[in-house]
Design an enzyme around this catalytic site. Structure first.
Site, mmCIF file in Angstrom:
data_model
loop_
_atom_site.group_PDB
_atom_site.id
_atom_site.type_symbol
_atom_site.label_atom_id
_atom_site.label_comp_id
_atom_site.label_asym_id
_atom_site.label_seq_id
_atom_site.Cartn_x
_atom_site.Cartn_y
_atom_site.Cartn_z
ATOM 1 N N LYS A 16 6.169 -5.968 -2.221
ATOM 2 C CA LYS A 16 5.004 -4.885 -2.568
ATOM 3 C C LYS A 16 6.428 -3.622 -2.567
ATOM 4 C CE LYS A 16 2.279 -2.923 0.596
ATOM 5 N NZ LYS A 16 1.977 -1.758 -0.939
ATOM 6 N N GLU A 66 14.028 0.345 7.219
ATOM 7 C CA GLU A 66 15.048 1.985 7.005
ATOM 8 C C GLU A 66 13.330 2.989 6.811
ATOM 9 O OE1 GLU A 66 18.404 2.322 5.548
ATOM 10 O OE2 GLU A 66 18.799 0.439 5.763
ATOM 11 N N CYS A 125 14.160 10.842 1.661
ATOM 12 C CA CYS A 125 13.829 10.663 3.245
ATOM 13 C C CYS A 125 15.669 11.902 3.808
ATOM 14 C CB CYS A 125 14.354 8.958 4.057
ATOM 15 S SG CYS A 125 15.437 8.171 2.891
HETATM 16 P P1 NDP Z 1 4.675 3.665 4.130
HETATM 17 O O1 NDP Z 1 5.354 3.400 5.636
HETATM 18 O O2 NDP Z 1 3.421 4.448 4.508
HETATM 19 O O3 NDP Z 1 4.695 2.651 3.277
HETATM 20 C C1 NDP Z 1 5.810 2.338 2.368
HETATM 21 C C2 NDP Z 1 4.863 1.099 2.418
HETATM 22 O O4 NDP Z 1 4.852 0.217 3.815
HETATM 23 C C3 NDP Z 1 4.216 0.452 1.610
HETATM 24 O O5 NDP Z 1 4.212 -0.301 0.571
HETATM 25 C C4 NDP Z 1 2.710 0.431 1.809
HETATM 26 O O6 NDP Z 1 2.181 0.266 1.299
HETATM 27 C C5 NDP Z 1 3.446 -0.266 3.148
HETATM 28 N N1 NDP Z 1 2.111 -0.392 4.136
HETATM 29 C C6 NDP Z 1 1.972 -0.179 5.041
HETATM 30 N N2 NDP Z 1 1.587 -0.423 5.838
HETATM 31 C C7 NDP Z 1 1.905 -1.683 5.928
HETATM 32 C C8 NDP Z 1 1.359 -3.302 6.409
HETATM 33 N N3 NDP Z 1 0.628 -2.785 8.175
HETATM 34 N N4 NDP Z 1 2.441 -4.098 6.086
HETATM 35 C C9 NDP Z 1 3.113 -3.907 5.579
HETATM 36 N N5 NDP Z 1 3.307 -2.658 4.937
HETATM 37 C C10 NDP Z 1 2.634 -1.851 5.092
HETATM 38 O O7 NDP Z 1 5.298 4.729 4.168
HETATM 39 P P2 NDP Z 1 5.112 5.888 3.098
HETATM 40 O O8 NDP Z 1 5.086 5.127 1.722
HETATM 41 O O9 NDP Z 1 4.168 7.209 3.303
HETATM 42 O O10 NDP Z 1 6.523 6.154 2.632
HETATM 43 C C11 NDP Z 1 7.010 7.806 3.129
HETATM 44 C C12 NDP Z 1 8.382 7.206 4.191
HETATM 45 O O11 NDP Z 1 9.229 6.511 3.702
HETATM 46 C C13 NDP Z 1 8.610 8.678 5.027
HETATM 47 O O12 NDP Z 1 8.650 7.846 6.916
HETATM 48 C C14 NDP Z 1 10.197 9.160 4.270
HETATM 49 O O13 NDP Z 1 11.259 9.519 5.498
HETATM 50 C C15 NDP Z 1 10.382 7.005 4.370
HETATM 51 N N6 NDP Z 1 11.712 6.624 3.503
HETATM 52 C C16 NDP Z 1 12.562 6.132 4.229
HETATM 53 C C17 NDP Z 1 13.702 5.861 3.866
HETATM 54 C C18 NDP Z 1 15.142 5.140 4.286
HETATM 55 O O14 NDP Z 1 15.713 5.024 2.778
HETATM 56 N N7 NDP Z 1 15.528 5.563 5.571
HETATM 57 C C19 NDP Z 1 13.964 6.485 2.153
HETATM 58 C C20 NDP Z 1 12.432 6.727 0.961
HETATM 59 C C21 NDP Z 1 11.338 6.829 2.607
HETATM 60 P P3 NDP Z 1 0.878 1.254 1.059
HETATM 61 O O15 NDP Z 1 1.309 1.770 -0.184
HETATM 62 O O16 NDP Z 1 -0.422 0.892 0.381
HETATM 63 O O17 NDP Z 1 -0.045 2.253 2.491
#
Ligand code: NDP
Length: 480
Positions: free
Chosen positions: A174, A249, A283
Protein backbone atom coordinates in the site's frame (compact mmCIF):
# COMPACT_ATOMS: atom_id res chain seq x y z
CA UNK A 1 -9.84 13.32 -13.91
CA UNK A 2 -7.47 10.39 -13.40
CA UNK A 3 -9.08 7.38 -11.74
CA UNK A 4 -6.45 5.23 -10.10
CA UNK A 5 -7.17 1.51 -9.70
CA UNK A 6 -5.85 -1.27 -7.53
CA UNK A 7 -3.51 -3.75 -9.16
CA UNK A 8 -4.53 -7.23 -8.03
CA UNK A 9 -3.63 -10.56 -9.60
CA UNK A 10 -2.04 -8.81 -12.58
CA UNK A 11 -5.14 -6.74 -13.37
CA UNK A 12 -6.32 -3.20 -12.69
CA UNK A 13 -9.48 -3.26 -10.59
CA UNK A 14 -11.93 -0.87 -9.00
CA UNK A 15 -12.47 -1.18 -5.25
CA UNK A 16 -15.24 -3.62 -4.38
CA UNK A 17 -17.22 -0.93 -2.56
CA UNK A 18 -16.87 1.47 -5.51
CA UNK A 19 -15.92 4.16 -2.98
CA UNK A 20 -13.30 6.70 -3.97
CA UNK A 21 -11.09 9.29 -2.30
CA UNK A 22 -10.10 12.61 -3.86
CA UNK A 23 -6.45 13.07 -4.64
CA UNK A 24 -5.07 16.64 -4.58
CA UNK A 25 -2.40 18.31 -6.62
CA UNK A 26 -0.20 20.17 -4.10
CA UNK A 27 0.97 22.80 -6.58
CA UNK A 28 -2.51 24.25 -7.10
CA UNK A 29 -4.64 22.67 -4.37
CA UNK A 30 -7.07 21.21 -6.91
CA UNK A 31 -8.50 17.69 -6.98
CA UNK A 32 -7.03 15.96 -10.02
CA UNK A 33 -7.60 12.30 -9.37
CA UNK A 34 -9.49 9.73 -7.41
CA UNK A 35 -8.13 6.69 -5.69
CA UNK A 36 -9.88 3.55 -4.46
CA UNK A 37 -11.02 3.66 -0.88
CA UNK A 38 -10.10 0.01 -0.54
CA UNK A 39 -11.59 -2.12 2.19
CA UNK A 40 -10.62 -5.26 4.05
CA UNK A 41 -12.20 -7.27 1.22
CA UNK A 42 -9.88 -5.70 -1.40
CA UNK A 43 -6.91 -6.58 0.81
CA UNK A 44 -8.27 -10.11 1.14
CA UNK A 45 -8.45 -10.42 -2.65
CA UNK A 46 -4.89 -9.14 -2.91
CA UNK A 47 -3.80 -11.67 -0.30
CA UNK A 48 -5.56 -14.51 -2.12
CA UNK A 49 -3.82 -13.59 -5.37
CA UNK A 50 -0.48 -13.44 -3.55
CA UNK A 51 -0.80 -16.77 -1.77
CA UNK A 52 -1.82 -18.44 -5.01
CA UNK A 53 1.23 -17.06 -6.78
CA UNK A 54 3.60 -17.96 -3.96
CA UNK A 55 4.34 -21.68 -4.61
CA UNK A 56 5.46 -21.02 -8.15
CA UNK A 57 7.26 -17.68 -7.54
CA UNK A 58 9.14 -18.94 -4.50
CA UNK A 59 10.42 -21.90 -6.56
CA UNK A 60 11.41 -19.81 -9.57
CA UNK A 61 15.13 -19.70 -10.27
CA UNK A 62 17.17 -16.76 -9.06
CA UNK A 63 18.08 -16.06 -12.65
CA UNK A 64 14.42 -15.84 -13.66
CA UNK A 65 13.59 -13.46 -10.80
CA UNK A 66 16.68 -11.40 -11.45
CA UNK A 67 15.83 -11.05 -15.14
CA UNK A 68 12.35 -9.71 -14.35
CA UNK A 69 13.58 -7.23 -11.73
CA UNK A 70 16.21 -5.89 -14.11
CA UNK A 71 13.60 -5.61 -16.85
CA UNK A 72 11.37 -3.56 -14.51
CA UNK A 73 14.37 -1.33 -13.81
CA UNK A 74 15.03 -0.82 -17.51
CA UNK A 75 11.39 -0.01 -18.21
CA UNK A 76 11.39 2.57 -15.44
CA UNK A 77 14.43 4.18 -17.03
CA UNK A 78 12.77 4.18 -20.44
CA UNK A 79 9.71 5.86 -18.90
CA UNK A 80 11.70 8.18 -16.63
CA UNK A 81 10.14 11.42 -17.80
CA UNK A 82 6.57 10.15 -17.54
CA UNK A 83 7.15 8.86 -14.03
CA UNK A 84 9.07 11.97 -12.94
CA UNK A 85 6.27 14.24 -14.15
CA UNK A 86 3.68 12.14 -12.33
CA UNK A 87 5.73 12.13 -9.11
CA UNK A 88 6.33 15.85 -9.24
CA UNK A 89 2.67 16.61 -9.89
CA UNK A 90 1.37 14.27 -7.20
CA UNK A 91 3.89 15.16 -4.50
CA UNK A 92 4.72 18.81 -5.24
CA UNK A 93 8.46 18.13 -5.50
CA UNK A 94 10.53 19.95 -8.15
CA UNK A 95 10.61 18.03 -11.42
CA UNK A 96 14.42 18.31 -11.39
CA UNK A 97 14.50 16.28 -8.16
CA UNK A 98 12.07 13.65 -9.42
CA UNK A 99 14.16 13.27 -12.60
CA UNK A 100 17.54 13.18 -10.86
CA UNK A 101 16.71 11.27 -7.68
CA UNK A 102 13.29 9.70 -7.21
CA UNK A 103 12.78 7.76 -10.41
CA UNK A 104 16.43 6.82 -11.08
CA UNK A 105 16.59 5.50 -7.53
CA UNK A 106 13.39 3.49 -7.97
CA UNK A 107 14.99 1.92 -11.06
CA UNK A 108 18.20 1.29 -9.09
CA UNK A 109 16.25 -0.46 -6.35
CA UNK A 110 14.99 -3.07 -8.81
CA UNK A 111 18.37 -3.43 -10.54
CA UNK A 112 20.25 -3.64 -7.25
CA UNK A 113 18.07 -6.35 -5.72
CA UNK A 114 17.82 -8.16 -9.07
CA UNK A 115 21.60 -8.52 -8.87
CA UNK A 116 21.89 -8.91 -5.09
CA UNK A 117 19.66 -11.98 -4.99
CA UNK A 118 22.06 -13.84 -7.26
CA UNK A 119 24.86 -13.18 -4.73
CA UNK A 120 22.93 -13.88 -1.54
CA UNK A 121 24.68 -16.80 0.12
CA UNK A 122 24.05 -18.56 3.40
CA UNK A 123 26.46 -19.97 5.96
CA UNK A 124 27.55 -23.46 6.83
CA UNK A 125 29.26 -24.54 10.05
CA UNK A 126 31.23 -27.70 10.40
CA UNK A 127 30.84 -28.99 13.97
CA UNK A 128 34.35 -30.35 14.36
CA UNK A 129 34.64 -33.33 16.69
CA UNK A 130 30.92 -34.07 16.46
CA UNK A 131 30.94 -35.37 12.88
CA UNK A 132 28.24 -32.97 11.85
CA UNK A 133 27.70 -30.11 9.48
CA UNK A 134 25.12 -27.38 9.85
CA UNK A 135 23.91 -25.30 6.98
CA UNK A 136 21.42 -22.46 6.81
CA UNK A 137 18.52 -22.30 4.43
CA UNK A 138 17.13 -18.86 3.74
CA UNK A 139 13.56 -19.36 2.68
CA UNK A 140 11.01 -16.81 1.51
CA UNK A 141 8.46 -15.95 4.19
CA UNK A 142 5.28 -16.20 2.12
CA UNK A 143 3.01 -13.19 1.70
CA UNK A 144 4.46 -9.97 3.10
CA UNK A 145 3.05 -6.45 3.50
CA UNK A 146 4.86 -3.31 2.38
CA UNK A 147 3.55 0.11 3.45
CA UNK A 148 5.23 3.34 2.38
CA UNK A 149 4.92 7.11 2.95
CA UNK A 150 4.37 10.13 0.69
CA UNK A 151 7.68 11.96 0.79
CA UNK A 152 9.67 9.81 -1.67
CA UNK A 153 6.75 7.83 -3.07
CA UNK A 154 8.14 5.45 -5.69
CA UNK A 155 11.66 5.53 -4.26
CA UNK A 156 10.53 4.12 -0.89
CA UNK A 157 7.76 1.90 -2.27
CA UNK A 158 10.25 0.07 -4.50
CA UNK A 159 12.91 -0.01 -1.73
CA UNK A 160 10.66 -2.53 0.00
CA UNK A 161 8.99 -4.31 -2.88
CA UNK A 162 12.16 -5.08 -4.83
CA UNK A 163 13.93 -7.09 -2.07
CA UNK A 164 10.64 -8.71 -1.03
CA UNK A 165 9.96 -10.20 -4.45
CA UNK A 166 13.65 -10.83 -5.20
CA UNK A 167 13.73 -13.07 -2.11
CA UNK A 168 10.79 -15.10 -3.45
CA UNK A 169 7.91 -13.60 -1.48
CA UNK A 170 4.60 -12.36 -2.84
CA UNK A 171 3.49 -8.93 -1.74
CA UNK A 172 0.44 -6.93 -0.74
CA UNK A 173 1.60 -3.31 -0.87
CA UNK A 174 0.00 0.00 0.00
CA UNK A 175 1.50 3.33 -1.05
CA UNK A 176 0.49 6.49 0.76
CA UNK A 177 -3.03 7.60 0.03
CA UNK A 178 -1.61 11.11 -0.53
CA UNK A 179 0.79 10.09 -3.34
CA UNK A 180 -0.50 6.97 -5.10
CA UNK A 181 0.19 7.95 -8.71
CA UNK A 182 3.55 6.39 -9.53
CA UNK A 183 2.69 3.14 -7.71
CA UNK A 184 -0.38 3.01 -9.96
CA UNK A 185 1.70 3.59 -13.10
CA UNK A 186 4.06 0.82 -12.00
CA UNK A 187 1.31 -1.75 -12.70
CA UNK A 188 1.76 -1.38 -16.48
CA UNK A 189 5.48 -1.88 -16.14
CA UNK A 190 5.07 -4.99 -14.01
CA UNK A 191 2.90 -6.48 -16.75
CA UNK A 192 5.28 -5.51 -19.52
CA UNK A 193 8.24 -6.95 -17.60
CA UNK A 194 6.42 -10.27 -17.29
CA UNK A 195 6.09 -10.38 -13.51
CA UNK A 196 3.72 -13.31 -12.93
CA UNK A 197 0.26 -12.28 -11.77
CA UNK A 198 -0.27 -12.16 -8.03
CA UNK A 199 3.41 -11.70 -7.13
CA UNK A 200 2.92 -7.99 -6.44
CA UNK A 201 -0.51 -6.62 -5.56
CA UNK A 202 -1.00 -2.91 -5.00
CA UNK A 203 -3.96 -1.78 -2.91
CA UNK A 204 -4.74 1.93 -2.63
CA UNK A 205 -6.62 3.55 0.19
CA UNK A 206 -6.51 4.89 3.70
CA UNK A 207 -4.00 3.79 6.29
CA UNK A 208 -6.76 3.32 8.81
CA UNK A 209 -8.68 0.86 6.60
CA UNK A 210 -6.57 -0.67 3.81
CA UNK A 211 -3.32 -0.30 5.79
CA UNK A 212 -4.95 -1.63 8.92
CA UNK A 213 -6.31 -4.66 7.04
CA UNK A 214 -2.76 -5.49 5.90
CA UNK A 215 -1.16 -5.22 9.33
CA UNK A 216 -3.86 -7.27 11.06
CA UNK A 217 -4.16 -9.93 8.37
CA UNK A 218 -3.43 -13.23 10.14
CA UNK A 219 -1.52 -14.72 7.21
CA UNK A 220 0.57 -11.75 6.12
CA UNK A 221 3.65 -12.81 8.02
CA UNK A 222 5.93 -9.80 7.79
CA UNK A 223 5.43 -6.06 7.53
CA UNK A 224 7.96 -3.62 6.17
CA UNK A 225 6.80 -0.12 7.04
CA UNK A 226 8.23 3.35 6.45
CA UNK A 227 6.37 6.28 7.93
CA UNK A 228 5.76 8.26 11.08
CA UNK A 229 6.84 7.08 14.53
CA UNK A 230 3.32 7.04 15.97
CA UNK A 231 2.01 4.93 13.07
CA UNK A 232 5.01 2.63 13.59
CA UNK A 233 4.12 2.24 17.27
CA UNK A 234 0.53 1.40 16.33
CA UNK A 235 1.69 -1.20 13.80
CA UNK A 236 4.01 -2.78 16.36
CA UNK A 237 1.15 -3.01 18.84
CA UNK A 238 -1.08 -4.80 16.32
CA UNK A 239 1.60 -7.02 14.80
CA UNK A 240 3.57 -8.09 17.88
CA UNK A 241 0.90 -10.35 19.43
CA UNK A 242 0.57 -12.02 16.03
CA UNK A 243 4.36 -12.61 15.99
CA UNK A 244 4.86 -10.96 12.63
CA UNK A 245 8.32 -10.04 11.48
CA UNK A 246 8.58 -6.24 11.53
CA UNK A 247 10.85 -3.69 9.93
CA UNK A 248 10.04 -0.12 10.95
CA UNK A 249 11.73 2.89 9.33
CA UNK A 250 10.39 5.89 11.21
CA UNK A 251 10.90 9.58 11.84
CA UNK A 252 14.06 11.56 12.48
CA UNK A 253 15.32 14.79 14.02
CA UNK A 254 18.82 14.69 12.73
CA UNK A 255 21.72 16.84 13.93
CA UNK A 256 24.00 18.57 11.43
CA UNK A 257 27.15 19.38 13.40
CA UNK A 258 29.52 21.95 11.93
CA UNK A 259 33.04 22.44 13.28
CA UNK A 260 35.20 25.47 12.43
CA UNK A 261 37.85 23.30 10.76
CA UNK A 262 35.53 21.99 8.03
CA UNK A 263 35.72 22.67 4.29
CA UNK A 264 33.48 25.67 4.61
CA UNK A 265 32.13 26.11 1.06
CA UNK A 266 31.36 22.43 0.65
CA UNK A 267 29.65 22.39 4.05
CA UNK A 268 27.57 25.47 3.22
CA UNK A 269 26.34 24.17 -0.09
CA UNK A 270 25.50 20.73 1.29
CA UNK A 271 23.82 22.18 4.37
CA UNK A 272 21.40 24.13 2.18
CA UNK A 273 20.55 20.84 0.48
CA UNK A 274 20.36 18.76 3.67
CA UNK A 275 18.01 21.37 5.13
CA UNK A 276 15.63 21.98 2.25
CA UNK A 277 15.82 19.24 -0.37
CA UNK A 278 12.31 17.98 -1.16
CA UNK A 279 10.96 20.93 0.92
CA UNK A 280 12.68 19.40 3.96
CA UNK A 281 10.41 16.35 3.68
CA UNK A 282 13.12 13.71 3.86
CA UNK A 283 13.49 11.67 7.03
CA UNK A 284 17.28 12.18 6.74
CA UNK A 285 17.23 16.00 6.52
CA UNK A 286 19.54 17.69 9.01
CA UNK A 287 16.89 19.73 10.77
CA UNK A 288 18.96 20.71 13.84
CA UNK A 289 22.07 22.64 12.84
CA UNK A 290 24.75 23.07 15.51
CA UNK A 291 27.63 25.41 14.62
CA UNK A 292 30.90 25.87 16.51
CA UNK A 293 30.73 29.27 18.20
CA UNK A 294 33.85 30.68 16.49
CA UNK A 295 32.21 30.53 13.05
CA UNK A 296 28.59 30.91 14.10
CA UNK A 297 28.05 34.54 13.02
CA UNK A 298 29.80 34.00 9.69
CA UNK A 299 27.75 30.85 9.05
CA UNK A 300 24.51 32.60 9.93
CA UNK A 301 25.08 35.36 7.37
CA UNK A 302 26.27 33.05 4.60
CA UNK A 303 23.61 30.39 5.19
CA UNK A 304 20.73 32.84 5.24
CA UNK A 305 22.13 34.52 2.12
CA UNK A 306 22.05 31.20 0.29
CA UNK A 307 18.62 30.19 1.60
CA UNK A 308 17.14 33.48 0.39
CA UNK A 309 18.38 32.68 -3.10
CA UNK A 310 16.37 29.45 -3.28
CA UNK A 311 13.63 29.79 -5.85
CA UNK A 312 10.18 28.84 -4.67
CA UNK A 313 8.16 27.88 -7.71
CA UNK A 314 5.81 25.58 -9.50
CA UNK A 315 7.20 22.02 -9.34
CA UNK A 316 7.08 21.63 -13.13
CA UNK A 317 9.51 24.52 -13.74
CA UNK A 318 13.08 23.38 -14.14
CA UNK A 319 14.43 26.40 -12.22
CA UNK A 320 12.39 25.62 -9.07
CA UNK A 321 14.39 24.76 -5.94
CA UNK A 322 11.49 24.61 -3.50
CA UNK A 323 8.19 23.18 -4.71
CA UNK A 324 4.96 22.70 -2.81
CA UNK A 325 4.48 20.83 0.46
CA UNK A 326 2.60 17.60 0.02
CA UNK A 327 -0.82 18.51 1.43
CA UNK A 328 -2.84 21.21 3.12
CA UNK A 329 -2.92 19.46 6.52
CA UNK A 330 0.83 19.01 6.33
CA UNK A 331 1.38 22.69 5.44
CA UNK A 332 -0.78 23.65 8.42
CA UNK A 333 1.19 21.34 10.70
CA UNK A 334 4.50 22.87 9.60
CA UNK A 335 3.14 26.42 10.01
CA UNK A 336 1.95 25.55 13.51
CA UNK A 337 5.52 24.65 14.47
CA UNK A 338 6.71 28.06 13.30
CA UNK A 339 4.18 29.61 15.71
CA UNK A 340 5.33 27.30 18.49
CA UNK A 341 8.94 28.34 17.84
CA UNK A 342 8.00 32.02 18.19
CA UNK A 343 6.06 31.32 21.40
CA UNK A 344 9.07 29.52 22.83
CA UNK A 345 11.43 32.42 22.10
CA UNK A 346 12.87 31.24 18.78
CA UNK A 347 13.97 33.97 16.36
CA UNK A 348 12.86 33.57 12.74
CA UNK A 349 16.00 34.53 10.79
CA UNK A 350 14.37 34.01 7.41
CA UNK A 351 11.16 32.63 5.94
CA UNK A 352 8.26 31.59 8.14
CA UNK A 353 5.42 32.50 5.77
CA UNK A 354 3.12 30.78 3.36
CA UNK A 355 3.79 31.82 -0.24
CA UNK A 356 1.08 32.64 -2.76
CA UNK A 357 2.28 31.90 -6.29
CA UNK A 358 0.62 33.77 -9.13
CA UNK A 359 -1.86 31.49 -10.94
CA UNK A 360 -1.45 28.82 -8.23
CA UNK A 361 -2.87 30.72 -5.25
CA UNK A 362 -4.19 27.58 -3.53
CA UNK A 363 -0.91 25.66 -3.76
CA UNK A 364 0.86 24.61 -0.55
CA UNK A 365 4.00 26.73 -0.73
CA UNK A 366 6.08 27.79 2.23
CA UNK A 367 9.25 29.86 2.50
CA UNK A 368 12.35 27.95 3.58
CA UNK A 369 12.61 28.88 7.23
CA UNK A 370 15.61 29.22 9.54
CA UNK A 371 14.97 29.59 13.26
CA UNK A 372 17.63 30.56 15.77
CA UNK A 373 16.96 28.74 19.02
CA UNK A 374 18.46 29.25 22.45
CA UNK A 375 18.17 25.72 23.71
CA UNK A 376 18.04 22.19 22.36
CA UNK A 377 15.11 21.45 24.68
CA UNK A 378 12.57 23.54 22.73
CA UNK A 379 9.79 21.81 20.78
CA UNK A 380 11.21 22.68 17.36
CA UNK A 381 14.44 20.90 18.30
CA UNK A 382 12.72 17.90 19.82
CA UNK A 383 9.80 17.16 17.50
CA UNK A 384 9.87 16.14 13.87
CA UNK A 385 8.47 18.96 11.70
CA UNK A 386 9.21 17.33 8.33
CA UNK A 387 9.10 20.53 6.33
CA UNK A 388 11.36 23.33 5.10
CA UNK A 389 12.23 24.42 8.63
CA UNK A 390 15.63 24.16 10.32
CA UNK A 391 16.95 25.47 13.59
CA UNK A 392 20.42 26.79 14.27
CA UNK A 393 22.34 27.32 17.48
CA UNK A 394 26.01 27.65 18.48
CA UNK A 395 28.06 25.25 20.59
CA UNK A 396 31.33 25.60 22.46
CA UNK A 397 32.83 22.11 22.84
CA UNK A 398 32.66 18.66 21.30
CA UNK A 399 31.17 17.25 24.50
CA UNK A 400 28.47 19.92 24.56
CA UNK A 401 27.38 19.28 20.99
CA UNK A 402 27.46 15.53 21.42
CA UNK A 403 25.16 15.81 24.40
CA UNK A 404 22.71 18.02 22.50
CA UNK A 405 22.84 15.86 19.38
CA UNK A 406 21.93 12.78 21.40
CA UNK A 407 19.38 14.48 23.63
CA UNK A 408 16.37 13.73 21.46
CA UNK A 409 14.10 10.70 21.21
CA UNK A 410 15.00 10.05 17.57
CA UNK A 411 18.16 8.36 16.25
CA UNK A 412 18.06 8.12 12.48
CA UNK A 413 21.04 9.97 11.01
CA UNK A 414 23.69 12.58 11.87
CA UNK A 415 26.16 14.64 9.88
CA UNK A 416 29.53 15.95 11.08
CA UNK A 417 31.60 18.57 9.26
CA UNK A 418 35.26 18.55 10.32
CA UNK A 419 38.72 17.72 9.02
CA UNK A 420 39.86 16.33 12.35
CA UNK A 421 40.09 12.57 11.84
CA UNK A 422 40.27 11.65 15.52
CA UNK A 423 37.20 13.72 16.22
CA UNK A 424 35.23 12.00 13.45
CA UNK A 425 36.10 8.63 14.99
CA UNK A 426 35.23 9.70 18.54
CA UNK A 427 31.98 11.30 17.53
CA UNK A 428 30.72 8.67 15.13
CA UNK A 429 31.25 6.08 17.86
CA UNK A 430 29.18 8.07 20.31
CA UNK A 431 26.41 9.56 18.16
CA UNK A 432 23.11 7.78 18.71
CA UNK A 433 22.08 7.27 15.08
CA UNK A 434 21.77 4.50 12.52
CA UNK A 435 23.72 6.46 9.91
CA UNK A 436 26.55 8.96 10.38
CA UNK A 437 27.78 11.06 7.47
CA UNK A 438 31.14 12.78 7.69
CA UNK A 439 31.62 15.76 5.38
CA UNK A 440 28.69 14.75 3.21
CA UNK A 441 24.95 14.11 3.35
CA UNK A 442 22.68 11.48 1.84
CA UNK A 443 25.47 9.78 0.00
CA UNK A 444 23.91 6.35 -0.33
CA UNK A 445 25.39 3.00 -1.23
CA UNK A 446 22.58 0.47 -1.53
CA UNK A 447 24.72 -2.29 0.02
CA UNK A 448 24.84 -0.55 3.40
CA UNK A 449 22.48 -1.20 6.33
CA UNK A 450 19.83 1.49 6.55
CA UNK A 451 17.66 2.30 9.55
CA UNK A 452 17.42 4.07 12.84
CA UNK A 453 17.69 3.53 16.56
CA UNK A 454 15.53 4.84 19.45
CA UNK A 455 12.12 5.89 18.11
CA UNK A 456 13.49 6.12 14.56
CA UNK A 457 12.91 2.46 13.97
CA UNK A 458 13.52 -1.20 14.44
CA UNK A 459 15.54 -3.37 12.08
CA UNK A 460 17.65 -2.57 9.05
CA UNK A 461 16.93 -2.57 5.35
CA UNK A 462 19.35 -2.16 2.45
CA UNK A 463 21.68 -4.68 0.83
CA UNK A 464 21.70 -8.16 2.31
CA UNK A 465 19.99 -6.83 5.45
CA UNK A 466 16.80 -6.45 3.41
CA UNK A 467 17.16 -9.94 1.96
CA UNK A 468 17.69 -11.30 5.48
CA UNK A 469 14.54 -9.51 6.63
CA UNK A 470 12.50 -10.94 3.77
CA UNK A 471 13.62 -14.54 4.42
CA UNK A 472 13.39 -16.95 7.32
CA UNK A 473 16.60 -18.72 8.17
CA UNK A 474 16.43 -22.40 8.96
CA UNK A 475 19.33 -24.40 10.33
CA UNK A 476 19.79 -27.94 9.04
CA UNK A 477 22.15 -30.21 10.99
CA UNK A 478 23.50 -33.42 9.39
CA UNK A 479 25.40 -35.98 11.38
CA UNK A 480 27.77 -38.09 9.35
P1 NDP B 1 2.39 7.93 8.10
O1 NDP B 1 2.90 7.15 9.24
O2 NDP B 1 1.22 8.81 8.32
O3 NDP B 1 1.97 6.97 6.90
C1 NDP B 1 2.85 6.04 6.30
C2 NDP B 1 2.04 4.95 5.63
O4 NDP B 1 1.32 4.22 6.63
C3 NDP B 1 0.97 5.48 4.67
O5 NDP B 1 0.85 4.61 3.59
C4 NDP B 1 -0.25 5.46 5.55
O6 NDP B 1 -1.44 5.48 4.81
C5 NDP B 1 -0.05 4.18 6.30
N1 NDP B 1 -0.83 4.02 7.51
C6 NDP B 1 -1.37 4.96 8.31
N2 NDP B 1 -2.07 4.39 9.33
C7 NDP B 1 -1.94 3.05 9.18
C8 NDP B 1 -2.42 1.92 9.90
N3 NDP B 1 -3.20 2.03 10.97
N4 NDP B 1 -2.08 0.70 9.46
C9 NDP B 1 -1.29 0.54 8.39
N5 NDP B 1 -0.83 1.57 7.64
C10 NDP B 1 -1.14 2.81 8.03
O7 NDP B 1 3.64 8.72 7.54
P2 NDP B 1 3.64 9.82 6.40
O8 NDP B 1 3.09 9.24 5.13
O9 NDP B 1 3.04 11.07 6.96
O10 NDP B 1 5.21 10.00 6.17
C11 NDP B 1 5.99 10.86 6.88
C12 NDP B 1 6.75 10.14 7.97
O11 NDP B 1 7.54 9.10 7.41
C13 NDP B 1 7.74 11.02 8.69
O12 NDP B 1 7.65 10.81 10.08
C14 NDP B 1 9.08 10.57 8.19
O13 NDP B 1 10.14 10.81 9.06
C15 NDP B 1 8.84 9.12 7.98
N6 NDP B 1 9.84 8.58 7.05
C16 NDP B 1 10.81 7.75 7.53
C17 NDP B 1 11.80 7.28 6.69
C18 NDP B 1 12.85 6.32 7.17
O14 NDP B 1 13.46 5.67 6.33
N7 NDP B 1 13.11 6.20 8.46
C19 NDP B 1 11.85 7.68 5.28
C20 NDP B 1 10.77 8.55 4.89
C21 NDP B 1 9.81 8.99 5.76
P3 NDP B 1 -2.15 6.91 4.52
O15 NDP B 1 -1.24 7.70 3.68
O16 NDP B 1 -3.38 6.53 3.83
O17 NDP B 1 -2.41 7.53 5.85
Amino acid sequence: MIKIQNFINGKFENPISDEWIDNYCPSDGEVYGQIPNSSKQDVENAYNAAIEAFPSWSKSTLEARSRILIKISELLETNLLRFAEAESKNNGKPISLAKAIDIPRAASNFRFFGNAITQFASESHESIGQNAINYTLRQPIGVVGCISPWNLPLYLFTWKIAPAIAAGNCVVAKPSEVTPMTAYLLGDILKEAGLPKGVLNIVHGLGSTAGQAIIEHPNIKAISFTGGTSTGAHIAKVAAPMFKKLSLELGGKNPNIIFADCDYDDMLETTVRSSFANQGQICLCGSRIFVEASIYERFKIDFIGKVKQLKIGHPSESSTDIGALVSKPHLEKVLSYIDIAKDEGGKILCGGNRVTLKDYENGYYLEPTVIEVKTNDCSVNQEEIFGPVVTIMPFETEDDVLEMANKVKYGLSATIWTNNLKRTMRMSNKLQAGIVWINTWMLRDLRTPFGGIKVSGVGREGGFEALRFFTESKNVCIKY
